[in-house]
Write a protein that holds these residues in place. Structure first.
Motif, PDB file in Angstrom:
ATOM      1  N   ALA A   1       0.351  -1.426   0.063  1.00 37.94           N
ATOM      2  CA  ALA A   1      -0.091  -0.275  -0.248  1.00 37.94           C
ATOM      3  C   ALA A   1       0.543   1.272  -0.182  1.00 37.94           C
ATOM      4  CB  ALA A   1      -1.000   0.195   1.563  1.00 37.94           C
ATOM      5  N   HIS A   2       1.957   0.788   0.818  1.00 39.58           N
ATOM      6  CA  HIS A   2       3.140   2.185   0.483  1.00 39.58           C
ATOM      7  C   HIS A   2       4.469   2.142  -0.050  1.00 39.58           C
ATOM      8  CE1 HIS A   2       0.422   2.450   4.943  1.00 39.58           C
ATOM      9  NE2 HIS A   2       0.608   4.032   4.577  1.00 39.58           N
ATOM     10  N   ASN A   3       4.752   1.146  -0.170  1.00 39.51           N
ATOM     11  CA  ASN A   3       5.768   1.543  -1.449  1.00 39.51           C
ATOM     12  C   ASN A   3       5.729   0.009  -2.399  1.00 39.51           C
ATOM     13  OD1 ASN A   3       6.912   2.162   1.511  1.00 39.51           O
ATOM     14  ND2 ASN A   3       7.452   0.036   2.486  1.00 39.51           N
ATOM     15  N   ALA A   4       5.023   0.368  -3.050  1.00 39.39           N
ATOM     16  CA  ALA A   4       5.063  -0.302  -3.980  1.00 39.39           C
ATOM     17  C   ALA A   4       6.144   0.140  -5.282  1.00 39.39           C
ATOM     18  CB  ALA A   4       3.596  -0.566  -5.058  1.00 39.39           C
ATOM     19  N   PHE A   5       6.690  -0.765  -6.673  1.00 38.39           N
ATOM     20  CA  PHE A   5       7.361   0.505  -6.861  1.00 38.39           C
ATOM     21  C   PHE A   5       8.373   0.644  -6.379  1.00 38.39           C
ATOM     22  CE2 PHE A   5       4.097  -1.375  -8.800  1.00 38.39           C
ATOM     23  CZ  PHE A   5       3.950  -2.349  -9.936  1.00 38.39           C
ATOM     24  N   THR A   6       9.120   0.582  -5.077  1.00 38.36           N
ATOM     25  CA  THR A   6       9.928   1.111  -4.461  1.00 38.36           C
ATOM     26  C   THR A   6      11.159   1.305  -5.499  1.00 38.36           C
ATOM     27  OG1 THR A   6       9.024   1.918  -2.343  1.00 38.36           O
ATOM     28  CG2 THR A   6      11.528   2.406  -2.180  1.00 38.36           C
ATOM     29  N   ARG A   7      12.135   1.944  -5.212  1.00 43.29           N
ATOM     30  CA  ARG A   7      13.163   2.367  -6.187  1.00 43.29           C
ATOM     31  C   ARG A   7      14.429   1.939  -5.094  1.00 43.29           C
ATOM     32  NH1 ARG A   7      14.880   3.454 -11.441  1.00 43.29           N
ATOM     33  NH2 ARG A   7      12.965   3.528 -12.989  1.00 43.29           N
ATOM     34  N   GLY A   8      14.887   0.479  -5.020  1.00 43.57           N
ATOM     35  CA  GLY A   8      15.874   0.302  -3.236  1.00 43.57           C
ATOM     36  C   GLY A   8      15.019   0.843  -2.012  1.00 43.57           C
ATOM     37  N   GLN A   9      15.954   1.263  -1.150  1.00 42.42           N
ATOM     38  CA  GLN A   9      14.844   0.996   0.344  1.00 42.42           C
ATOM     39  C   GLN A   9      13.792   1.507   0.247  1.00 42.42           C
ATOM     40  OE1 GLN A   9      18.737   1.792   2.552  1.00 42.42           O
ATOM     41  NE2 GLN A   9      17.261   0.435   3.784  1.00 42.42           N
ATOM     42  N   PRO A  10      12.761   1.844   1.180  1.00 42.47           N
ATOM     43  CA  PRO A  10      12.202   1.968   1.005  1.00 42.47           C
ATOM     44  C   PRO A  10      11.275   3.244   2.228  1.00 42.47           C
ATOM     45  CG  PRO A  10      10.814   0.041   1.166  1.00 42.47           C
ATOM     46  CD  PRO A  10      12.167   0.259   1.553  1.00 42.47           C
ATOM     47  N   GLU A  11      11.229   4.167   1.605  1.00 40.28           N
ATOM     48  CA  GLU A  11      11.431   5.709   2.886  1.00 40.28           C
ATOM     49  C   GLU A  11      10.223   5.507   4.264  1.00 40.28           C
ATOM     50  OE1 GLU A  11      13.276   8.038   2.762  1.00 40.28           O
ATOM     51  OE2 GLU A  11      13.436   7.963   0.953  1.00 40.28           O
ATOM     52  N   TYR A  12       8.908   4.224   3.736  1.00 39.56           N
ATOM     53  CA  TYR A  12       8.497   4.434   5.347  1.00 39.56           C
ATOM     54  C   TYR A  12       8.149   2.755   5.632  1.00 39.56           C
ATOM     55  CZ  TYR A  12       3.651   3.601   6.837  1.00 39.56           C
ATOM     56  OH  TYR A  12       3.007   3.042   7.174  1.00 39.56           O
ATOM     57  N   GLY A  13       8.316   3.230   6.599  1.00 39.30           N
ATOM     58  CA  GLY A  13       8.152   1.489   7.346  1.00 39.30           C
ATOM     59  C   GLY A  13       8.970   0.722   8.664  1.00 39.30           C
ATOM     60  N   ALA A  14      10.252   2.437   8.731  1.00 36.79           N
ATOM     61  CA  ALA A  14      11.373   1.466   9.859  1.00 36.79           C
ATOM     62  C   ALA A  14      10.406   1.299  10.800  1.00 36.79           C
ATOM     63  CB  ALA A  14      11.610   3.408  10.211  1.00 36.79           C
ATOM     64  N   ASP A  15       9.567   2.319  11.050  1.00 37.87           N
ATOM     65  CA  ASP A  15       8.902   1.522  12.253  1.00 37.87           C
ATOM     66  C   ASP A  15       7.893   0.437  12.616  1.00 37.87           C
ATOM     67  OD1 ASP A  15       6.669   2.548  10.158  1.00 37.87           O
ATOM     68  OD2 ASP A  15       5.052   2.984  11.767  1.00 37.87           O
TER      69      ASP A  15
ATOM     70  N   VAL B   1       1.638  -7.823 -13.492  1.00 41.10           N
ATOM     71  CA  VAL B   1       2.739  -7.088 -12.531  1.00 41.10           C
ATOM     72  C   VAL B   1       2.031  -6.044 -11.586  1.00 41.10           C
ATOM     73  CG1 VAL B   1       5.060  -4.972 -12.225  1.00 41.10           C
ATOM     74  CG2 VAL B   1       4.576  -7.130 -14.024  1.00 41.10           C
ATOM     75  N   ILE B   2       2.422  -6.012 -10.380  1.00 35.91           N
ATOM     76  CA  ILE B   2       1.693  -5.252  -9.375  1.00 35.91           C
ATOM     77  C   ILE B   2       2.718  -4.918  -8.617  1.00 35.91           C
ATOM     78  CG2 ILE B   2      -0.301  -6.966  -8.965  1.00 35.91           C
ATOM     79  CD1 ILE B   2       0.791  -8.346  -6.398  1.00 35.91           C
ATOM     80  N   ASP B   3       3.910  -5.564  -7.915  1.00 36.48           N
ATOM     81  CA  ASP B   3       5.229  -4.709  -7.477  1.00 36.48           C
ATOM     82  C   ASP B   3       6.287  -4.916  -7.921  1.00 36.48           C
ATOM     83  OD1 ASP B   3       6.238  -2.889  -5.929  1.00 36.48           O
ATOM     84  OD2 ASP B   3       6.620  -4.619  -3.995  1.00 36.48           O
ATOM     85  N   ILE B   4       7.451  -4.102  -8.332  1.00 38.53           N
ATOM     86  CA  ILE B   4       9.060  -4.256  -8.220  1.00 38.53           C
ATOM     87  C   ILE B   4      10.149  -3.776  -6.931  1.00 38.53           C
ATOM     88  CG2 ILE B   4      10.903  -3.832  -9.890  1.00 38.53           C
ATOM     89  CD1 ILE B   4       8.934  -3.439 -12.347  1.00 38.53           C
ATOM     90  N   ARG B   5      10.372  -4.722  -7.068  1.00 38.34           N
ATOM     91  CA  ARG B   5      11.638  -4.134  -5.488  1.00 38.34           C
ATOM     92  C   ARG B   5      13.261  -4.909  -6.027  1.00 38.34           C
ATOM     93  NH1 ARG B   5       7.108  -7.267  -4.230  1.00 38.34           N
ATOM     94  NH2 ARG B   5       8.365  -9.175  -3.383  1.00 38.34           N
ATOM     95  N   ASN B   6      13.896  -4.055  -5.688  1.00 32.75           N
ATOM     96  CA  ASN B   6      15.435  -3.823  -6.100  1.00 32.75           C
ATOM     97  C   ASN B   6      16.391  -3.460  -4.645  1.00 32.75           C
ATOM     98  OD1 ASN B   6      14.489  -1.307  -7.356  1.00 32.75           O
ATOM     99  ND2 ASN B   6      16.748  -1.191  -7.293  1.00 32.75           N
ATOM    100  N   LEU B   7      17.693  -4.321  -4.517  1.00 34.63           N
ATOM    101  CA  LEU B   7      18.146  -3.526  -4.018  1.00 34.63           C
ATOM    102  C   LEU B   7      20.197  -4.621  -4.587  1.00 34.63           C
ATOM    103  CD1 LEU B   7      18.678  -1.033  -2.143  1.00 34.63           C
ATOM    104  CD2 LEU B   7      19.200  -3.425  -0.056  1.00 34.63           C
ATOM    105  N   GLY B   8      21.184  -3.616  -4.572  1.00 34.34           N
ATOM    106  CA  GLY B   8      21.925  -3.648  -4.826  1.00 34.34           C
ATOM    107  C   GLY B   8      21.864  -4.855  -7.053  1.00 34.34           C
ATOM    108  N   LEU B   9      22.481  -5.566  -6.253  1.00 34.62           N
ATOM    109  CA  LEU B   9      22.302  -6.709  -7.409  1.00 34.62           C
ATOM    110  C   LEU B   9      21.421  -7.665  -7.350  1.00 34.62           C
ATOM    111  CD1 LEU B   9      22.753  -6.784 -10.584  1.00 34.62           C
ATOM    112  CD2 LEU B   9      25.048  -8.448 -10.153  1.00 34.62           C
TER     113      LEU B   9
END
Length: 446
Positions: free
Chosen positions: A189-203, A372-380
């Motif tokens: 709901a908050h982080n779909a299709f984020t590039r790299g680390q999401p801004e939302y959710g540290a809590d 396609v409902i989400d894409i996520r990535n970090l590094g390789l």
């Protein structure tokens, strides 16, 4: 006594029934086998002679690419020189050399190494060390272990107990007692299709405080998490999340264990996730990339405070009653040392930092394709989450897996998620090939 039927080598290899394959739809596979017969650099060779681009580094492990001559030579030489040596009350030079080199790669105080043979063994080893540590410190009531929903920590009873993937747990009884889980970080709901680390959710990390309040810190020994939860479908931690877990564990005298079986050895563009996130846990589990998948091997990094807590018994007594017949196996040590040489000579432990943006752009170019409902990535690392077929979960991603293989690309699927983690030697043209192929595949599946 039954006399074995005389068969040729070809007859034996064509008999598919005897091998009960792991994590495999056995009946489907044996009706239409996908056989790999050779590998070199970025490609497998299939039994029908096709070159299959390896989009998954085998099983997240062949970081240096396939068939690297330096590693092959080191293994061959070691087999002839010293094929086996026990690690119980005996040693061989390469075990100590490897441990010292590995410890030098980690930030202080992670300066001791316990060798295992797999990621699953590394996890069970770390959990046992955590329990034994608190007992050695006089805190024997600290027996509870915490994991995370959707976490993957191998297939030993310890690993599936702290793990949080239901399919890996539901048929194996009560597992370890005294285990609980904090929530996962996946939030479409908050982080779909984020590039790299999401801004939302540290809590989300504050869920740990709720679990501690339930069980009381005096009863909790350790929390184990993957810095990036890869096997469940590449769940990238929100910014600040891991640092918050570290703070809470420090506050309550709970050991923090990072499971770096996948993120270790260059996958994020740094030697370890410890470096990428600038968070130092008390124990780190590794395997896979340690030998680039050539020989099974794992290693657990322990902080000096943990190691030293065991070194108070009389000198002739065993400090930790734990280990494996093949701990620090000479051939595995030789493979690992040669692998570290290849990483160093070719700059592979940091190479991903140079191509991560290109990888990210290619991956996110698939946004908007059917299902396609989400894409996520970090590094390789990358994941493409697909909308499940109603009433047939996992079917759509498995269709994509089969079509990709038919198109000379090997990918992984978990649930309805396509996961990617190619060898660190990948070139930009091969990144293009991966995403061009997947674009075509996603347009074809139902």
């Amino acid at each position: 006594m039954r006399t074995p039927e005389k068969m040729t080598s070809a007859q034996y290899s064509n008999n598919l029934e005897a091998f009960w394959m792991p994590f495999t739809a056995n009946r489907q596979f044996k009706q239409n086998p996908r056989m790999l017969v050779a590998a070199k650099d970025m490609h497998y060779t299939s039994a029908d002679g096709r070159q299959i681009l390896d989009g998954t580094a085998g099983l997240w492990c062949v970081n240096a690419g396939h068939g690297r001559p330096k590693i092959v030579e080191a293994v061959s030489k070691q087999v002839a020189e010293l094929d086996y040596a026990p690690a119980f009350q005996m040693g061989h030079p390469k075990a100590f050399e490897l441990a010292a080199r590995l410890a030098a790669m980690m930030p202080k105080p992670l300066d001791h190494v316990f060798f295992t043979n797999s990621g699953s063994e590394s996890v069970d080893t770390a959990l046992k060390i955590a329990l034994a540590y608190h007992r050695a410190k006089g805190n024997g009531t600290k027996y509870r272990l915490l994991g995370r929903e959707r976490g993957y920590h191998g297939v030993g009873f310890g690993g599936i107990s702290v793990g949080g993937i239901s399919g890996n747990r539901k048929t194996f009884g009560t597992m370890l007692t005294g285990v609980d889980h904090i929530r996962h970080t996946h939030d479409l709901a908050h982080n779909a299709f984020t590039r790299g680390q999401p801004e939302y959710g540290a809590d989300f990390a504050d869920d740990l405080e709720k679990v501690i309040a339930l069980h009381d810190a005096s009863n909790i020994a350790a929390l184990i998490v993957e810095p990036v939860a890869c096997s469940t479908g590449v769940l990238v931690p929100p910014k600040g999340y891991l640092k918050r877990l570290r703070e809470i564990c420090d506050k309550h005298d709970i050991l923090l264990i990072f499971d770096e079986v996948i993120t270790g050895f260059g996958r994020l563009g740094t030697p370890f996730a410890v470096d990428y996130f600038d968070v130092i846990p008390d124990l780190v589990t590794t395997a896979k990339g340690l030998t680039s998948g050539v020989v099974p091997m794992g290693a657990v990094f322990a902080s000096s405070k943990i190691y030293e807590a065991f070194m108070n018994a009389p000198e002739n007594t065993i400090e930790l009653f734990h280990g494996y017949t093949y701990s620090a196996h000479p051939v595995a040590c030789a493979a690992a040392l040669a692998t570290l040489d290849v990483y160093a000579e070719e700059g592979l432990l940091t190479r991903v930092s140079e191509i991560a943006q290109y990888w990210e752009d290619g991956l996110h170019s698939l946004k908007g394709l059917p299902h396609v409902i989400d894409i996520r990535n970090l590094g390789l690392i990358g994941a493409i989450e697909l909308e499940p077929i109603p009433g047939a979960p996992t079917k759509r991603a498995f269709q994509a897996f089969l079509k990709a293989y038919e198109s000379n690309l090997m990918v992984r699927t978990t649930g309805d998620i396509i996961a990617l983690s190619p060898p660190l030697i990948i070139e930009k043209s091969q990144i293009d090939e991966i995403f061009d192929t997947l674009s075509s595949v996603l347009k074809q599946i139902d």
